[in-house]
Design a protein around this motif. Structure first.
Motif, PDB file in Angstrom:
ATOM      1  N   SER A   1      -6.915 -42.535  50.914  1.00  0.00           N
ATOM      2  CA  SER A   1      -5.267 -43.389  50.766  1.00  0.00           C
ATOM      3  C   SER A   1      -5.440 -44.523  51.178  1.00  0.00           C
ATOM      4  O   SER A   1      -4.770 -44.254  52.195  1.00  0.00           O
ATOM      5  N   ALA A   2      -6.684 -44.303  51.757  1.00  0.00           N
ATOM      6  CA  ALA A   2      -7.028 -45.442  53.448  1.00  0.00           C
ATOM      7  C   ALA A   2      -6.398 -44.813  55.203  1.00  0.00           C
ATOM      8  O   ALA A   2      -6.248 -45.370  55.715  1.00  0.00           O
ATOM      9  N   ALA A   3      -5.640 -43.204  54.681  1.00  0.00           N
ATOM     10  CA  ALA A   3      -5.906 -42.778  55.891  1.00  0.00           C
ATOM     11  C   ALA A   3      -7.243 -42.436  56.915  1.00  0.00           C
ATOM     12  O   ALA A   3      -7.921 -42.560  56.145  1.00  0.00           O
ATOM     13  N   CYS A   4      -7.130 -42.143  58.284  1.00  0.00           N
ATOM     14  CA  CYS A   4      -8.235 -41.894  58.634  1.00  0.00           C
ATOM     15  C   CYS A   4      -8.442 -40.258  59.192  1.00  0.00           C
ATOM     16  O   CYS A   4      -9.863 -40.270  58.852  1.00  0.00           O
ATOM     17  N   GLY A   5      -7.518 -39.657  58.459  1.00  0.00           N
ATOM     18  CA  GLY A   5      -7.816 -38.899  58.903  1.00  0.00           C
ATOM     19  C   GLY A   5      -7.065 -37.495  58.089  1.00  0.00           C
ATOM     20  O   GLY A   5      -6.224 -37.779  57.709  1.00  0.00           O
ATOM     21  N   VAL A   6      -7.173 -36.173  58.495  1.00  0.00           N
ATOM     22  CA  VAL A   6      -6.123 -34.562  58.381  1.00  0.00           C
ATOM     23  C   VAL A   6      -6.034 -33.803  59.011  1.00  0.00           C
ATOM     24  O   VAL A   6      -7.686 -33.582  59.686  1.00  0.00           O
ATOM     25  N   LEU A   7      -5.369 -33.621  59.867  1.00  0.00           N
ATOM     26  CA  LEU A   7      -4.793 -32.609  60.248  1.00  0.00           C
ATOM     27  C   LEU A   7      -3.911 -30.853  59.160  1.00  0.00           C
ATOM     28  O   LEU A   7      -2.935 -31.622  58.380  1.00  0.00           O
ATOM     29  N   VAL A   8      -4.717 -30.445  58.956  1.00  0.00           N
ATOM     30  CA  VAL A   8      -3.992 -29.217  58.112  1.00  0.00           C
ATOM     31  C   VAL A   8      -3.131 -28.609  58.700  1.00  0.00           C
ATOM     32  O   VAL A   8      -2.731 -27.389  60.136  1.00  0.00           O
TER      33      VAL A   8
ATOM     34  N   LEU B   1      -9.840 -31.738  63.320  1.00  0.00           N
ATOM     35  CA  LEU B   1      -9.221 -33.445  62.277  1.00  0.00           C
ATOM     36  C   LEU B   1     -10.596 -33.393  61.095  1.00  0.00           C
ATOM     37  O   LEU B   1     -11.629 -33.828  62.636  1.00  0.00           O
ATOM     38  N   HIS B   2      -9.858 -33.552  60.110  1.00  0.00           N
ATOM     39  CA  HIS B   2     -10.738 -34.142  58.679  1.00  0.00           C
ATOM     40  C   HIS B   2     -11.046 -35.804  59.010  1.00  0.00           C
ATOM     41  O   HIS B   2      -9.672 -36.171  58.290  1.00  0.00           O
ATOM     42  N   LEU B   3     -12.427 -36.121  59.272  1.00  0.00           N
ATOM     43  CA  LEU B   3     -12.031 -37.784  59.308  1.00  0.00           C
ATOM     44  C   LEU B   3     -12.569 -38.064  57.669  1.00  0.00           C
ATOM     45  O   LEU B   3     -13.381 -37.647  57.427  1.00  0.00           O
ATOM     46  N   SER B   4     -11.911 -39.311  57.441  1.00  0.00           N
ATOM     47  CA  SER B   4     -12.377 -39.976  55.626  1.00  0.00           C
ATOM     48  C   SER B   4     -13.842 -40.242  56.392  1.00  0.00           C
ATOM     49  O   SER B   4     -13.908 -40.384  57.367  1.00  0.00           O
ATOM     50  N   PRO B   5     -14.451 -40.730  55.620  1.00  0.00           N
ATOM     51  CA  PRO B   5     -16.133 -41.069  55.615  1.00  0.00           C
ATOM     52  C   PRO B   5     -15.953 -41.869  55.880  1.00  0.00           C
ATOM     53  O   PRO B   5     -16.927 -43.256  56.385  1.00  0.00           O
ATOM     54  N   ALA B   6     -15.042 -42.887  55.325  1.00  0.00           N
ATOM     55  CA  ALA B   6     -14.986 -44.539  55.873  1.00  0.00           C
ATOM     56  C   ALA B   6     -14.146 -44.510  57.274  1.00  0.00           C
ATOM     57  O   ALA B   6     -15.388 -45.347  57.778  1.00  0.00           O
ATOM     58  N   TYR B   7     -13.477 -43.817  57.627  1.00  0.00           N
ATOM     59  CA  TYR B   7     -13.659 -44.110  59.250  1.00  0.00           C
ATOM     60  C   TYR B   7     -14.562 -43.115  60.520  1.00  0.00           C
ATOM     61  O   TYR B   7     -14.812 -43.995  61.659  1.00  0.00           O
ATOM     62  N   ALA B   8     -14.796 -42.243  60.070  1.00  0.00           N
ATOM     63  CA  ALA B   8     -16.380 -42.057  60.237  1.00  0.00           C
ATOM     64  C   ALA B   8     -17.279 -43.017  60.587  1.00  0.00           C
ATOM     65  O   ALA B   8     -17.857 -42.910  61.656  1.00  0.00           O
ATOM     66  N   ALA B   9     -17.911 -43.415  59.736  1.00  0.00           N
ATOM     67  CA  ALA B   9     -19.045 -44.847  59.801  1.00  0.00           C
ATOM     68  C   ALA B   9     -18.414 -45.319  60.604  1.00  0.00           C
ATOM     69  O   ALA B   9     -18.344 -46.162  61.536  1.00  0.00           O
ATOM     70  N   ARG B  10     -16.773 -46.627  60.338  1.00  0.00           N
ATOM     71  CA  ARG B  10     -16.588 -46.859  61.473  1.00  0.00           C
ATOM     72  C   ARG B  10     -16.211 -46.769  63.093  1.00  0.00           C
ATOM     73  O   ARG B  10     -16.789 -47.943  63.866  1.00  0.00           O
ATOM     74  N   TRP B  11     -16.265 -46.108  63.388  1.00  0.00           N
ATOM     75  CA  TRP B  11     -16.010 -45.165  64.768  1.00  0.00           C
ATOM     76  C   TRP B  11     -17.219 -44.470  64.945  1.00  0.00           C
ATOM     77  O   TRP B  11     -17.250 -43.542  66.331  1.00  0.00           O
ATOM     78  N   LYS B  12     -18.331 -44.596  64.215  1.00  0.00           N
ATOM     79  CA  LYS B  12     -19.038 -43.925  64.307  1.00  0.00           C
ATOM     80  C   LYS B  12     -19.568 -42.814  65.018  1.00  0.00           C
ATOM     81  O   LYS B  12     -20.075 -42.495  66.042  1.00  0.00           O
ATOM     82  N   VAL B  13     -19.059 -41.723  63.863  1.00  0.00           N
ATOM     83  CA  VAL B  13     -18.786 -40.454  64.288  1.00  0.00           C
ATOM     84  C   VAL B  13     -19.294 -39.372  63.330  1.00  0.00           C
ATOM     85  O   VAL B  13     -18.902 -39.892  62.377  1.00  0.00           O
ATOM     86  N   ALA B  14     -19.229 -38.462  62.951  1.00  0.00           N
ATOM     87  CA  ALA B  14     -19.714 -37.489  62.296  1.00  0.00           C
ATOM     88  C   ALA B  14     -18.602 -36.717  61.523  1.00  0.00           C
ATOM     89  O   ALA B  14     -17.231 -36.595  62.475  1.00  0.00           O
TER      90      ALA B  14
END
Length: 144
Positions: free
Chosen positions: A91-98, A130-143
């Motif tokens: 939902s356009a979020a960068c990631g999730v904290l559980v 922090l579980h990153l969304s694939p879109a933000y991981a690609a944007r920020w160049k992180v796994a």
């Protein structure tokens, strides 16, 4: 950064506020419902939002995240005890904290995201919590 906290559990909202302020950021408001969050977003600039998936008015966190991201260009981190309910597109979020959230997990995630917002990438490794969304991981160049 200006941070909006969207959390319907008052004790957790207060803890998040303390953590955000300890990191030197400003809390622009705390909302327990989607209506409250969207109203706060209209009157205050927010760089980052911590958004619970399930608020006092139901499972409305994904709607809040999408609106904050698309209408206000805010970066959103979901906080939830049900990560399986996060949509595939986050939902356009960068990631999730559980949940349950530890102070260190929240601090690490906010610091990491703040670096990424500021520079477009992070010099520090992505926090495990922090579980990153694939879109933000690609944007920020992180796994992820």
């Amino acid at each position: 950064m200006n941070v909006l906290i969207t959390e319907d559990e008052p004790i957790l909202a207060d803890e998040l506020e303390t953590i955000v302020k300890d990191l030197g950021h400003e809390v622009v408001g705390i909302a327990g419902s989607s209506r409250g969050a969207l109203k706060l977003a209209e009157t205050s600039l927010c760089d980052l939002a911590l958004v619970d998936l399930h608020l006092s008015d139901g499972a409305t966190g994904t709607t809040v995240a999408r609106h904050l991201s698309e209408a206000w260009q805010a970066t959103v981190i979901f906080t939830t005890s049900n990560p399986g309910r996060v949509p595939e597109d986050f939902s356009a979020a960068c990631g999730v904290l559980v949940k349950p959230l530890s102070e260190q997990a929240v601090k690490s995630a906010i610091s990491f995201v703040a670096d990424c917002i500021k520079t477009g990438h992070s010099a520090r490794p992505k926090p495990r919590s922090l579980h990153l969304s694939p879109a933000y991981a690609a944007r920020w160049k992180v796994a992820c």
